[in-house]
Design an enzyme around this catalytic site. Sequence first.
Site, PDB file in Angstrom:
ATOM      1  N   GLN A 169      15.849  19.829 -23.418  1.00 31.27           N
ATOM      2  CA  GLN A 169      16.520  18.574 -23.426  1.00 31.27           C
ATOM      3  C   GLN A 169      15.831  17.343 -23.720  1.00 31.27           C
ATOM      4  OE1 GLN A 169      18.216  17.842 -19.405  1.00 31.27           O
ATOM      5  NE2 GLN A 169      19.780  19.294 -19.533  1.00 31.27           N
ATOM      6  N   ASP A 319      17.922  28.347 -15.929  1.00 32.49           N
ATOM      7  CA  ASP A 319      19.094  28.296 -15.333  1.00 32.49           C
ATOM      8  C   ASP A 319      19.560  29.527 -14.704  1.00 32.49           C
ATOM      9  OD1 ASP A 319      19.495  25.841 -15.955  1.00 32.49           O
ATOM     10  OD2 ASP A 319      20.706  26.196 -17.875  1.00 32.49           O
ATOM     11  N   ARG A 392      26.123  26.497 -10.418  1.00 34.00           N
ATOM     12  CA  ARG A 392      25.393  27.945 -10.488  1.00 34.00           C
ATOM     13  C   ARG A 392      25.171  28.539  -9.088  1.00 34.00           C
ATOM     14  NH1 ARG A 392      25.048  28.860 -15.800  1.00 34.00           N
ATOM     15  NH2 ARG A 392      24.601  26.895 -16.991  1.00 34.00           N
TER      16      ARG A 392
END
Length: 435
Positions: A169, A319, A392
């Site tokens: 990012q 993630d 998640r």
Amino acid sequence: MPSQLTASRSNALVGKVRAPGDKSMSHRSMILGGMASGVTQVEGLLEGDDVLATARAVEAFGAKVQSTGEGAWRIEGAGGFKTPASVIDCGNAGTGVRLLMGAAAGYGLTATFDGDGSLRKRPMKRVTGPLAEMGARFDWQAHEDRLPVSLSGGELKAIDYVQTVASAQVKSAILLAGLNAEGVTSVVEPEKSRDHTERMLRAFGAEVGVEEQGEGWKVTLKGGQPLTGAFVAVPGDPSSAAFPLAAALIVPGSEVTVEGVMLNPLRTGLFDAWIEMGADLTITNRREAGGEEVGDITARHSSLKGVVVPEDRAASMIDEYPILAATAAFADGVTVMRGVGEMRVKESDRIALMVAGLRACGVVVEEEPEGFVVTGGAVRGGAVVHTAHDHRIAMSHLVLGLAAEQPVSVDEPGMIATSFPGFVAMMNGLGGRIA
């Protein structure tokens, strides 16, 4: 969606499904399409809440954005962003807001960025810091380092930025700003983070240099390069494919195939970890789509064993640690996950939430500042897990519940739509019991 979802012990999961479009590529296709001149056609776009928030933002910055069918979108860019008429509300999209700030910083505009309660808790200075070094100005409206923030862009100077922790990012925001900065912008990473921005910039006509440096690399980009609309085929998201595959690994008798999954080597760390744990995981039909290698992944119920996950793999699967932890709960022995402090600044503190949720389900877990250790075995279940609005965390515990002795419930399941709108229908279609 109800206020809670509950997953109950399931019979074998069997079938073939297709993963939702990759979230990282979906965000980037929207943003680059909005920055470019001409028309960008996107197929396979993830139509989750996060990406739709980015689509609305790109439209607010002056592009024409329209859906032309399921997963099919047309973006007509005007060759740059203009000052939006209202606040840019990014919802829960951390990737969206950080990349949009990078893109917007290169133009002579003023824009205010905001998000929901969860996004307002996430740190932004990791991106605004280097953008400010380039010449962008930021006015924090409530708390420094947290949304909402107003950005004034334009007249940027290139920088040479060295990251201490690899972050796609941060790298992407700097590169997007560098497109409209004076000089050559470079980003050095200590280890390789996902490279979708570099790949997609080339597809839109920009020249991007990549030079290996030890375990990481140096990415360079010259300012003043125009982007031209392109065709983008978005492959299946490996982060989303992980959930039905994980369920197949832990529910006896299961065999599930997820088709069209991206196999970019910077995104497949979870699959490597599972194979090291003894997972029966096979990849077939390898092919190219949207500049990325894709394939069909089949998972069968497996007797898993605990492993030590290499710390240098964290950037390729940051993630996926929640779902890895859920599968590790059923493994024989101890699974060690360290070097993952980045998990604490995601949509939530994912280390703390996974530790709390697994413990509530009867799993032995040790929490550490930069990681956690799961001791596997039989999983009791029988808990209501607090998700802190994190999709998640919710999906990982629902998968856990499909193989636990007692049902597992999660609160705030509506947030699953940010990345996987059809999650419950897909899992139940394979034979899962989620209601």
